[in-house]
Design an enzyme around this catalytic site. Structure first.
Site, PDB file in Angstrom:
ATOM      1  N   LYS A 171      -2.847   6.120  -4.067  1.00  0.00           N
ATOM      2  CA  LYS A 171      -3.828   6.908  -3.836  1.00  0.00           C
ATOM      3  C   LYS A 171      -3.824   8.516  -4.595  1.00  0.00           C
ATOM      4  CE  LYS A 171      -4.140   4.493   0.423  1.00  0.00           C
ATOM      5  NZ  LYS A 171      -2.631   4.189   0.992  1.00  0.00           N
TER       6      LYS A 171
ATOM      7  N   HIS B  42      -7.873   9.429  -1.776  1.00  0.00           N
ATOM      8  CA  HIS B  42      -7.380   9.395  -0.620  1.00  0.00           C
ATOM      9  C   HIS B  42      -8.102   9.722   0.530  1.00  0.00           C
ATOM     10  CE1 HIS B  42      -3.245   8.941   1.410  1.00  0.00           C
ATOM     11  NE2 HIS B  42      -4.119   8.618   2.258  1.00  0.00           N
TER      12      HIS B  42
ATOM     13  N   ASP C 291       0.990  -1.154   0.046  1.00  0.00           N
ATOM     14  CA  ASP C 291      -0.025  -0.122  -0.049  1.00  0.00           C
ATOM     15  C   ASP C 291       1.039   1.255  -0.033  1.00  0.00           C
ATOM     16  OD1 ASP C 291      -2.891   0.826   0.601  1.00  0.00           O
ATOM     17  OD2 ASP C 291      -1.692   2.239   1.845  1.00  0.00           O
TER      18      ASP C 291
ATOM     19  N   TYR D 166       2.471   9.727   0.271  1.00  0.00           N
ATOM     20  CA  TYR D 166       3.606   9.125   1.097  1.00  0.00           C
ATOM     21  C   TYR D 166       5.038   9.302   0.799  1.00  0.00           C
ATOM     22  CZ  TYR D 166      -0.778   6.428   2.888  1.00  0.00           C
ATOM     23  OH  TYR D 166      -1.701   5.940   3.121  1.00  0.00           O
TER      24      TYR D 166
END
Ligand code: A2P
Length: 349
Positions: free
Chosen positions: A70, A103, A35, A40
Site C-alpha cells: 500500500k 492506503h 498483506d 507497516y
C-alpha cells in the site's frame, strides 16, 4: 484474489526475523495471500520469507503467492506514486506486486512515515492525479492490480469519476460488528471486490484496552456454543448406543468419542471462526493478523461447514460500530489547517 490472507500490520514494531518466521509459517500452513504496506515496515521480511519459501520448496515460485502492498499518505502525490511503488518492490525484492492500494483517502505532506502524524501535515487529496499515477503503475506491469483501502462510497465516487481502470479492490475494516452494508452494495454494483481487515475486531490500536467487540460478542459466542452443542448431540447418540452394549470395543469407542467431542468443542467452533466464516460467506476476502502458528492454523480452518440461516439472521442484527478512524492517524495536538476532517472520516453504515 485468494479468499483468505495473512496480515502483517502490528500495533508495535517487532524484529524483522519475527515477521519473516511468521510469514514462512503461514506459507507452510497454506496461506497464499500476504498483506503488507510501506507503513507497516514489513515489506522486507515478507519478501525474504517468500524468497526463502521458494528456496525451501514450500512454493514453486513467487507467482504462487498474492502479495498486496500500500501507498502511504505521505506519498499520495501524483509524482511520488511510482517512486514509492519502486521502493516497495525493492524492499520486497520482487518485480511486481499483485495488488497495490492507496492506503487511506488521506494525503499528508511528503516526508518520512511517522505515526501519529502532525495535523498540520494533512493536505488536500488529489484523487485524480493520484489515481492516474496508480493506473500508470499498472500499465508498467509493476502492479498486476490496483485499488484502494479505507475508502467510503464518497471517496470511491471521486476515483470513479476519473478512472479509466476501476479499482479492483477496496480493503476496509469489516467484521460482524462493522458489516459495511452500504459500501458492499456499492462495490458489488461497480464490480469492486471488498477485502476485510480487522476481521476479528482488530488489535486495540488506540491502546484503550477496550474489549474486542468481535471476540467478545455475545451473539457470536451463542452461535459458537450452539454449534458445539449440535456436535455434542451427535456424539451423544453414538455414545448412548455404545453404552447400551458395553464391551471393550464399546468402551474404547466411548473414550474416542469423548476425546473427539472435547476437541471439537475446543477447536472447531470458536467465535473467531464464526466471524471469519461469516465474512467468507459474504464473498469478502479476509486478512487476519496473527503471528501465532496455532492461531494461523485455526484461522485458515473455516472451510467445509456453513453457518445456518438462523446464524446469519442473528449476525445481521448485531448493533454496528466502527472502530478505525482517519483521525487516529494524527496526533491529538495541533490543528487541521488545510483539510476538512469530515471529508476524511466519513461513517457509512
Ligand atoms: P495475536 O496476534 O496475539 O495472535 P484482526 O485481524 O481482526 O486485526 O485481529 C487480530 C487480533 O486477533 C490479534 O490481536 C490476534 O492476536 C488475534 N487473533 C488472531 N487470530 C486469532 C485466533 N485464532 N484466536 C484468537 N485471537 C486471534
Amino acid at each position: 484474489m485468494p479468499a483468505v490472507g495473512m496480515g502483517t500490520a502490528l500495533p508495535i514494531p517487532v524484529p524483522h526475523e519475527v515477521t519473516k518466521d511468521a510469514v514462512l509459517a503461514a506459507i507452510e500452513l497454506g496461506f497464499r495471500h500476504l498483506d503488507t504496506a510501506a507503513m507497516y515496515g514489513t515489506e522486507g521480511p515478507v519478501g525474504e520469507a517468500v524468497a526463502d519459501a521458494v528456496r525451501r520448496g514450500l512454493l514453486r515460485s513467487r507467482e504462487e503467492v498474492f502479495v498486496t502492498s500500500k501507498l502511504w499518505c505521505t506519498t499520495c502525490h501524483p509524482e511520488l506514486v511510482l517512486p514509492s511503488l519502486r521502493e516497495t518492490l525493492l524492499k520486497l525484492q520482487m518485480e511486481y506486486v499483485d495488488l497495490y492500494l492507496i492506503h487511506w483517502p488521506v494525503c499528508m505532506k511528503p516526508g518520512p512515515i511517522t505515526w501519529p502524524a502532525k495535523r498540520e501535515d494533512a493536505v488536500p487529496f488529489d484523487f485524480e492525479g493520484v489515481w492516474l499515477a496508480m493506473e500508470e503503475c499498472h500499465r508498467l506491469g509493476l502492479a498486476k492490480a490496483i485499488g484502494v483501502s479505507n475508502f467510503t462510497t464518497r471517496h470511491l465516487e471521486r476515483v470513479m469519476s476519473v478512472a479509466t481502470i476501476t479499482p479492483a479492490v477496496n480493503q476496509v475494516e469489516l467484521n460482524p460488528v462493522w458489516q459495511q452494508r452500504t459500501l458492499r452494495a456499492y462495490c458489488a454494483e461497480k464490480g469492486i471486490h471488498v477485502a476485510a481487515y480487522s476481521p476479528l475486531g482488530g488489535q486495540n490500536w488506540n491502546g484503550s484496552g477496550e474489549a474486542n467487540a468481535v471476540l467478545e460478542s455475545e451473539v457470536l459466542s451463542e452461535i459458537a456454543q450452539a454449534r458445539g452443542k449440535t456436535v455434542a448431540q451427535g456424539y451423544g447418540i453414538f455414545i448412548e448406543n455404545d453404552w447400551a452394549n458395553a464391551s471393550l470395543l464399546g468402551n474404547l469407542a466411548l473414550v474416542f468419542c469423548c476425546i473427539t467431542l472435547f476437541l471439537h468443542i475446543l477447536l472447531l467452533f470458536k467465535m473467531h471462526q464464526i466471524s471469519l466464516r461469516w465474512i467468507h460467506e459474504q464473498g469478502v476476502t479476509w486478512i487476519v493478523k496473527s503471528y501465532n502458528k496455532g492461531r494461523l492454523k485455526q484461522n485458515i480452518d473455516i472451510f467445509g461447514w456453513e453457518l445456518t440461516e438462523e446464524d446469519r439472521l442473528k449476525i445481521s442484527q448485531i448493533p454496528q460500530r466502527k472502530f478505525v478512524t482517519a483521525i487516529a492517524l494524527f496526533s491529538p495536538e495541533g490543528e487541521f489547517t488545510s483539510v476538512d476532517l469530515s471529508e476524511m472520516d466519513i461513517v457509512e453504515e
